[in-house]
Design a protein around this motif. Sequence first.
Motif, PDB file in Angstrom:
ATOM      1  N   PHE A 266      72.994  83.145  11.330  1.00 54.88           N
ATOM      2  CA  PHE A 266      74.297  82.234  11.502  1.00 54.88           C
ATOM      3  C   PHE A 266      75.062  82.821  12.547  1.00 54.88           C
ATOM      4  O   PHE A 266      75.763  82.263  13.321  1.00 54.88           O
ATOM      5  N   VAL A 267      75.338  84.320  12.318  1.00 51.13           N
ATOM      6  CA  VAL A 267      76.122  84.893  13.486  1.00 51.13           C
ATOM      7  C   VAL A 267      75.604  84.683  14.777  1.00 51.13           C
ATOM      8  O   VAL A 267      76.361  84.411  15.904  1.00 51.13           O
ATOM      9  N   ILE A 282      79.567  72.509  18.571  1.00 53.50           N
ATOM     10  CA  ILE A 282      78.078  72.308  19.178  1.00 53.50           C
ATOM     11  C   ILE A 282      77.131  73.249  18.426  1.00 53.50           C
ATOM     12  O   ILE A 282      75.946  73.060  18.474  1.00 53.50           O
ATOM     13  N   THR A 283      77.568  74.223  17.724  1.00 55.07           N
ATOM     14  CA  THR A 283      76.923  75.290  16.880  1.00 55.07           C
ATOM     15  C   THR A 283      76.240  74.521  16.047  1.00 55.07           C
ATOM     16  O   THR A 283      75.010  74.995  15.973  1.00 55.07           O
ATOM     17  N   ILE A 287      72.082  75.023  14.482  1.00 51.77           N
ATOM     18  CA  ILE A 287      71.652  75.202  13.160  1.00 51.77           C
ATOM     19  C   ILE A 287      71.004  74.381  12.678  1.00 51.77           C
ATOM     20  O   ILE A 287      69.897  74.559  11.928  1.00 51.77           O
ATOM     21  N   GLY A 288      71.253  73.134  12.912  1.00 53.32           N
ATOM     22  CA  GLY A 288      70.231  72.016  12.835  1.00 53.32           C
ATOM     23  C   GLY A 288      68.784  72.344  13.100  1.00 53.32           C
ATOM     24  O   GLY A 288      67.786  71.902  12.587  1.00 53.32           O
ATOM     25  N   GLY A 296      66.684  67.785  13.046  1.00 54.71           N
ATOM     26  CA  GLY A 296      67.356  68.376  12.228  1.00 54.71           C
ATOM     27  C   GLY A 296      68.823  68.528  13.300  1.00 54.71           C
ATOM     28  O   GLY A 296      69.848  68.379  12.799  1.00 54.71           O
ATOM     29  N   ALA A 297      68.441  69.131  14.428  1.00 56.90           N
ATOM     30  CA  ALA A 297      69.533  69.184  15.628  1.00 56.90           C
ATOM     31  C   ALA A 297      70.253  67.821  15.798  1.00 56.90           C
ATOM     32  O   ALA A 297      71.543  67.897  15.795  1.00 56.90           O
ATOM     33  N   CYS A 298      69.455  66.788  15.832  1.00 57.03           N
ATOM     34  CA  CYS A 298      70.079  65.416  16.371  1.00 57.03           C
ATOM     35  C   CYS A 298      71.069  65.076  15.172  1.00 57.03           C
ATOM     36  O   CYS A 298      72.003  64.535  15.178  1.00 57.03           O
TER      37      CYS A 298
END
Length: 400
Positions: A266-267, A282-283, A287-288, A296-298
């Motif tokens: 996460f960091v 946009i982080t 993460i996705g 997952g990102a989309c």
Amino acid sequence: MQPNPPQVDDTTGVPRPRYSLWQLARYFLRLGTSGFGGPVALVGYMHRDLVEARGWIGEADYKEGLALAQLAPGPLAAQLAIYLGYVHYRIRGATIAGLAFVMPSFVMVVALGWAYVRYGGLAWMQSVFYGVGAAVIGIIAISAYKLTRKSVGRDKLLWAIYLSLAAVTVVTESEMAWLFLAAGVLVWLWRAPPPWLRRGNVPMLAAISLPATAAGTGMTDWTLLSQLGVFFAKAGAFVFGSGLAIVPFLYGSVVTEFHWLSERQFVDAVAVAMITPGPVVITVGFIGYLVAGLPGACIAAAATFLPCYLFTILPAPYFKKYGKLPAILAFVDGVTAAAIGAITGAVIVLARRSIVDVPTAVLGVAAALLLLRSRKVPEPLLVALAAVIGLLIYPLVHGS
């Protein structure tokens, strides 16, 4: 020097914009590709470039957009970009401006997510963030300074609001939406009180506020992508303030509740958002990607930005229609002063985390002085130099 006055459409009598939609899209593509510094710096760049330098957007329209972006939940810079696209080109402009602004940084974080998964972490990131974080403090400090001079001026009431919100942000390390509303109402009642108030007949006012959190939605039987979509939609719909405000919300669920990521991952995700241009929020794309790859990102990015898009374009027509009324102008001035005060407080909060020793202090001060004394120094160059300095100095100061 301001550009020539805009031409007027012969059929409608409405001034034509000084720019095409394609020019606006190119601007936001460039800002999304090279705009470092997080929400504080990005809203400053938009004012500098679109209001002061090009004259495409009026000061009043900019202030209305900033006020709306602060009042609605979601990432500040993305909402302001969407609103500025709406000013002359309505929903088409809002959509294109928002996509152009967000897409470059989304592509970057997905690429970094791929490298992170493939090569087992980004060990160099700590060194890069060491330098970049310090330089970014200098960049956003100058942006906050310029916004303060332009928007607060010499008005004593606005200064009182500005300083109060800066102090609250420093102490609580968060931004409270109800304080922005209160600031707007205060300036409205002071400058343009309604008739019933002047007569002394003050009715009871009921405050309606959006909840800061949403009730739990049992997601244990849902697919992983469905869980991601619902969670990040909640993040986009119920977190107020700048993109940085979403970080503690994400941590509580992504790490603690759902255990999708470790604390170290996460960091690293937050660091990726800070060392890439464009909106910090946009982080969620990074993460996705770590949780469920490219789908997952989309899903994470789309679910986060859709609420902020709707919360901007739905009330925008009313801001445009009634924005010139004295009461609305006063309200917007109050919210703007509160917003810039919160932004200034955020600079101090971030500085306490990024300025950790003598080298970072020197980097931050040097970046601020360069930008203050010269308008020709590009921020991306400063960030790139700071990254190189961080790679060289961090191992010497903190060990390899």
